[in-house]
Design a protein around this motif. Sequence first.
Motif, mmCIF file in Angstrom:
data_model
loop_
_atom_site.group_PDB
_atom_site.id
_atom_site.type_symbol
_atom_site.label_atom_id
_atom_site.label_comp_id
_atom_site.label_asym_id
_atom_site.label_seq_id
_atom_site.Cartn_x
_atom_site.Cartn_y
_atom_site.Cartn_z
ATOM 1 N N ILE A 74 -15.493 14.542 20.230
ATOM 2 C CA ILE A 74 -16.101 13.350 19.642
ATOM 3 C C ILE A 74 -17.458 13.742 19.064
ATOM 4 N N ARG A 75 -17.738 13.276 17.858
ATOM 5 C CA ARG A 75 -19.032 13.531 17.236
ATOM 6 C C ARG A 75 -19.914 12.292 17.384
ATOM 7 N N MET A 76 -21.160 12.509 17.792
ATOM 8 C CA MET A 76 -22.150 11.438 17.906
ATOM 9 C C MET A 76 -23.199 11.667 16.821
ATOM 10 N N ARG A 77 -23.503 10.611 16.075
ATOM 11 C CA ARG A 77 -24.457 10.734 14.971
ATOM 12 C C ARG A 77 -25.504 9.625 15.084
ATOM 13 N N GLY A 78 -26.753 9.984 14.798
ATOM 14 C CA GLY A 78 -27.833 9.016 14.847
ATOM 15 C C GLY A 78 -28.583 8.993 16.157
ATOM 16 N N LEU A 79 -28.482 10.068 16.951
ATOM 17 C CA LEU A 79 -29.180 10.117 18.234
ATOM 18 C C LEU A 79 -30.689 10.156 18.021
ATOM 19 N N PRO A 80 -31.458 9.544 18.919
ATOM 20 C CA PRO A 80 -32.917 9.711 18.852
ATOM 21 C C PRO A 80 -33.273 11.195 19.012
ATOM 22 N N TYR B 96 -31.871 22.142 13.723
ATOM 23 C CA TYR B 96 -32.289 22.905 12.554
ATOM 24 C C TYR B 96 -32.686 24.313 12.990
ATOM 25 N N PRO B 97 -32.844 25.236 12.034
ATOM 26 C CA PRO B 97 -33.222 26.606 12.411
ATOM 27 C C PRO B 97 -34.522 26.688 13.203
ATOM 28 N N ASP B 98 -35.441 25.748 12.986
ATOM 29 C CA ASP B 98 -36.711 25.795 13.709
ATOM 30 C C ASP B 98 -36.639 25.110 15.060
ATOM 31 N N GLY B 99 -35.438 24.697 15.473
ATOM 32 C CA GLY B 99 -35.266 24.095 16.784
ATOM 33 C C GLY B 99 -35.396 22.590 16.814
ATOM 34 N N ARG B 100 -35.711 21.961 15.682
ATOM 35 C CA ARG B 100 -35.841 20.500 15.661
ATOM 36 C C ARG B 100 -34.462 19.864 15.746
ATOM 37 N N PRO B 101 -34.310 18.782 16.525
ATOM 38 C CA PRO B 101 -33.004 18.105 16.626
ATOM 39 C C PRO B 101 -32.649 17.407 15.323
ATOM 40 N N SER B 102 -31.358 17.376 15.012
ATOM 41 C CA SER B 102 -30.879 16.737 13.786
ATOM 42 C C SER B 102 -30.373 15.321 14.028
ATOM 43 N N GLY B 103 -30.203 14.933 15.295
ATOM 44 C CA GLY B 103 -29.644 13.624 15.602
ATOM 45 C C GLY B 103 -28.140 13.635 15.751
ATOM 46 N N ASP B 104 -27.513 14.811 15.618
ATOM 47 C CA ASP B 104 -26.071 14.946 15.777
ATOM 48 C C ASP B 104 -25.768 15.675 17.080
ATOM 49 N N ALA B 105 -24.619 15.367 17.663
ATOM 50 C CA ALA B 105 -24.159 16.068 18.861
ATOM 51 C C ALA B 105 -22.646 15.968 18.935
ATOM 52 N N PHE B 106 -22.026 16.942 19.601
ATOM 53 C CA PHE B 106 -20.580 16.944 19.822
ATOM 54 C C PHE B 106 -20.320 16.906 21.324
ATOM 55 N N VAL B 107 -19.270 16.170 21.702
ATOM 56 C CA VAL B 107 -18.957 15.950 23.109
ATOM 57 C C VAL B 107 -17.492 16.294 23.354
ATOM 58 N N ASP C 295 -29.601 11.519 28.890
ATOM 59 C CA ASP C 295 -29.552 10.262 28.139
ATOM 60 C C ASP C 295 -28.164 10.033 27.553
ATOM 61 N N VAL C 296 -27.567 11.090 27.017
ATOM 62 C CA VAL C 296 -26.238 10.971 26.405
ATOM 63 C C VAL C 296 -25.187 10.683 27.467
ATOM 64 N N LEU C 297 -25.266 11.377 28.606
ATOM 65 C CA LEU C 297 -24.292 11.154 29.673
ATOM 66 C C LEU C 297 -24.396 9.726 30.203
ATOM 67 N N SER C 298 -25.616 9.221 30.321
ATOM 68 C CA SER C 298 -25.796 7.836 30.782
ATOM 69 C C SER C 298 -25.271 6.844 29.758
ATOM 70 N N PHE C 299 -25.457 7.150 28.475
ATOM 71 C CA PHE C 299 -24.964 6.275 27.409
ATOM 72 C C PHE C 299 -23.439 6.186 27.444
ATOM 73 N N LEU C 300 -22.766 7.326 27.658
ATOM 74 C CA LEU C 300 -21.302 7.335 27.675
ATOM 75 C C LEU C 300 -20.760 6.664 28.930
ATOM 76 N N GLY C 301 -21.459 6.778 30.038
ATOM 77 C CA GLY C 301 -21.072 6.070 31.246
ATOM 78 C C GLY C 301 -20.018 6.788 32.070
ATOM 79 N N PRO C 302 -19.791 6.322 33.284
ATOM 80 C CA PRO C 302 -18.814 6.969 34.176
ATOM 81 C C PRO C 302 -17.371 6.834 33.713
ATOM 82 N N GLU C 303 -17.088 5.852 32.866
ATOM 83 C CA GLU C 303 -15.705 5.705 32.381
ATOM 84 C C GLU C 303 -15.350 6.728 31.314
#
Length: 644
Positions: A326-332, A362-373, A339-347
Amino acid sequence: MASHSDTLVVFFGATAGANGGKLGSDEREIILLVWQIVDLHEKKVGKLHRCLVKPDTLELTDECKEETDLIVDDLTKADPLDKVLQQFQQSVQAELEDLGRNSFTLCVDGPQVIRQALHPEASKKNLVLPECFFSFVDLQKEFHKCCPNAGPGEDLNISSMLECILPMFSTSVCVCGGMGGCVCVVGWVGSPILYHRFSCFESVKYKFESGTCSKTDPVDSETVIRARGLPWQSSDQDIARFFKGLNIAKGGVALCLNAQGRRNGEALVRFVNEEHRDLALERHKHHMGSRYIEVYKATGEEFLKIAGGTSNEVAQFLSKENQVIIRMRGLPFTATPQDVLSFLGPESPVTDGAEGLLFVKYPDGRPSGDAFVLFSCEEYAQNALRKHKQILGKRYIELFRSTAAEVQQVLNRYMSAPLISTLPPAPILPVMATPPFLATANTRDCVRLRGLPYTAAIEDILEFMGEHTVDIKPHGVHMVLNQQGRPSGDAFIQMKSSDKAFMVAQKCHKKTMKDRYVEVFQCSTEEMSIVLMGGTLNRSGLSPPPCKLPCRFPPHPLLSSPISPPPCKLPCRFPPPPSLPRPASCPVAHGSLLRMQGLPYSAGVKDILSFFQGYQYAPEDFSGVGQLSDQARSLIQPKEWLCL
């Protein structure tokens, strides 16, 4: 079904449209199934079963009527496909019990009836096919092994193959008639061709296997297609379902992304061989839901460009097989794994907890707001997808299905993204020229140093670069000053190649200089040139210098010479270097005085000196810069000018 059996089940089918070699190419439904059991040991044939199938759309083409001798009225009282398949299982099982057998080999005249008709239609109607339809023998291929001198495969049918066999053997032949062109192969009972041991068992994959692909993997261009017009939410499993019946290589679905990182409705699909690719091309303009999909040939290079990668982090993340992505887009940007694990919840438990999360940076280590689960099953993934557009922090999060190839593609895109976002190039006035030491090609052979100590000198940069100093181009060190003419903490360095720049960025990033860590990024020559020519660099991106903006005062059509623009009311922050021609509004005679108009009333001597800060010292005054080594002198230009 993967071994030779003395019992064969010869299977044939026809659709409401094209048949023969084009069976299934027009996406028409099956209307006829014919099968018969052949006992090779006893040299007997069973009952010929001929079952009509009622399609959802009662419409037959003229070609179908001619070949099958069927009309629409014949199908109105027929059973649907699931009922006919149930009859097939029951009749075959009963005859096998009478013969005392428990296995059989499914034989077909060409793979189309299984791969192009039965599996795609069953997939669309959500029918579960019997296991026997996932393994079969193509009699045309087996025939070519016995009779290699026969005609090409596309010209062969059961009748033509029998004509080749009959003169060779004196055994009597009993041909059981089907419908028109449906001539059953049980007439070969007396022929030795059915007694040789089958070696080409074909299989249909039960499901698509996800996986990774390296940029160094060989990919045959004759196995790749491009699919267009896909729904944006399509996953690799949806695409595999569209090509059901054909075997896609492991990790062979690569969804394409646009410049903004979103899916553009295209995908590259890699099949196990050329035959399956050719059958896939026959599905051009078949439907996925209400959309028709265009299918074209593609190349292995195109597939590797999208799906290939070199990231060990991605390979480790995707090493867990049979996982739903699953792809997550728009993360803070401040979101943590917890934070992500709590958002997804125990279910929706993530596979291996935080190890099942991959944040895109990004190459400089800054987060892009995207994640894969990663999720271990479909149920957990569905629970996660229900949180689509729910709030995390102060932002709503988008969740949708993803693929292994998309993970690799997104990582490749962000890791190769320019460190400085550039604006479209503006028209350049003819009165302005580019300094000879600045190239204009958009080649990523430069590095940007950010966070330098304000007291850093050329010698400090050379010491910081260490062994990579030998790879710096002559006159390739460019310091950047702020508005007050003081060091800004930034510098650009031109390397001899893109590979050298990449190595410097990898080895020197966040290395310490005078108790401060310095960030080192690979960038393009164009980005460096725009900044050194007077462009500004801030959080909004890169802005071109004033000298590259369009001219506000075009020549008057009634005058032979252009009208001089009115004097600027603000001091120019970016004067051109002495080696460049001056604009017409600033005429300068060599060795004479320069008049400045439009100065602010509060301007002082320091402001005027700051105005000319962009001019570097002449060679004879080089001692004013400080004592430099011979190596440092070779890396800067005697009249190099420094700017914002």
